[in-house]
Design a protein around this motif. Structure first.
Motif, PDB file in Angstrom:
ATOM      1  N   THR A  23       0.850  -1.131   0.126  1.00  0.00           N
ATOM      2  CA  THR A  23      -0.142   0.215   0.014  1.00  0.00           C
ATOM      3  C   THR A  23       0.763   1.296   0.199  1.00  0.00           C
ATOM      4  N   THR A  24       1.810   1.220   0.907  1.00  0.00           N
ATOM      5  CA  THR A  24       2.702   2.397   0.920  1.00  0.00           C
ATOM      6  C   THR A  24       3.568   2.657  -0.406  1.00  0.00           C
ATOM      7  N   LEU A  27       1.061   3.918  -3.188  1.00  0.00           N
ATOM      8  CA  LEU A  27       0.532   5.363  -2.714  1.00  0.00           C
ATOM      9  C   LEU A  27       1.758   6.213  -2.728  1.00  0.00           C
ATOM     10  N   GLN A  28       2.812   5.847  -2.238  1.00  0.00           N
ATOM     11  CA  GLN A  28       4.187   6.613  -2.517  1.00  0.00           C
ATOM     12  C   GLN A  28       4.234   7.333  -3.998  1.00  0.00           C
ATOM     13  N   HIS A  32       1.778  10.808  -2.479  1.00  0.00           N
ATOM     14  CA  HIS A  32       1.133  10.845  -1.057  1.00  0.00           C
ATOM     15  C   HIS A  32       2.226  10.875  -0.098  1.00  0.00           C
ATOM     16  N   THR A  34       3.691  10.053   3.717  1.00  0.00           N
ATOM     17  CA  THR A  34       3.527   8.751   4.632  1.00  0.00           C
ATOM     18  C   THR A  34       2.606   8.843   5.615  1.00  0.00           C
ATOM     19  N   VAL A  37      -0.602   8.144   4.133  1.00  0.00           N
ATOM     20  CA  VAL A  37      -0.694   6.832   3.822  1.00  0.00           C
ATOM     21  C   VAL A  37      -1.009   5.992   5.213  1.00  0.00           C
ATOM     22  N   HIS A  40      -4.585   6.314   5.905  1.00  0.00           N
ATOM     23  CA  HIS A  40      -5.167   5.400   4.860  1.00  0.00           C
ATOM     24  C   HIS A  40      -5.481   4.154   5.450  1.00  0.00           C
TER      25      HIS A  40
END
Length: 105
Positions: A23-24, A27-28, A32, A34, A37, A40
């Motif tokens: 996920t990180t 999204l990174q 986005h 940290t 994230v 989220h």
């Protein structure tokens, strides 16, 4: 590019660790931060019914109170839960009370 393992959160479950890393990482790449994230990730756990204790452990918080202080607005409130429970009980009762139709007649 930052090492994807740098953004893992403290957790005791390897599945949660690999899930949060995926996920990180995804999204990174979308720009986005940290913190967003983490929020989220927490909101997904809460939405899918995880307990305060579980969310707290996955995020590496020192205790569940810390998690509640930050994310309490994401859990359904007691009024909403009790209303839903009563609605469900009456819906189940109404379904049980429906007359049975004899299809052989």
């Amino acid at each position: 590019m930052a090492n994807e393992h740098q953004y893992r959160w403290s957790t005791s479950k390897s599945t949660a660790r690999s899930s949060s890393t995926r996920t990180t990482t995804s999204l990174q790449t979308e720009g986005h931060r940290t913190h967003a994230v983490r929020h989220h990730y927490a909101s997904l756990l809460i939405k899918h019914g995880e307990s305060v204790k579980t969310v707290s452990e996955r995020l590496g918080h020192t205790n569940a109170a810390m998690t509640l202080n930050i994310y309490t607005h994401l859990w359904p409130d007691s009024e909403e839960r009790t209303r839903a429970a009563v609605d469900k009980a009456y819906a189940d009762r109404s379904a049980d009370a429906q007359p049975q139709v004899d299809e052989a007649a």
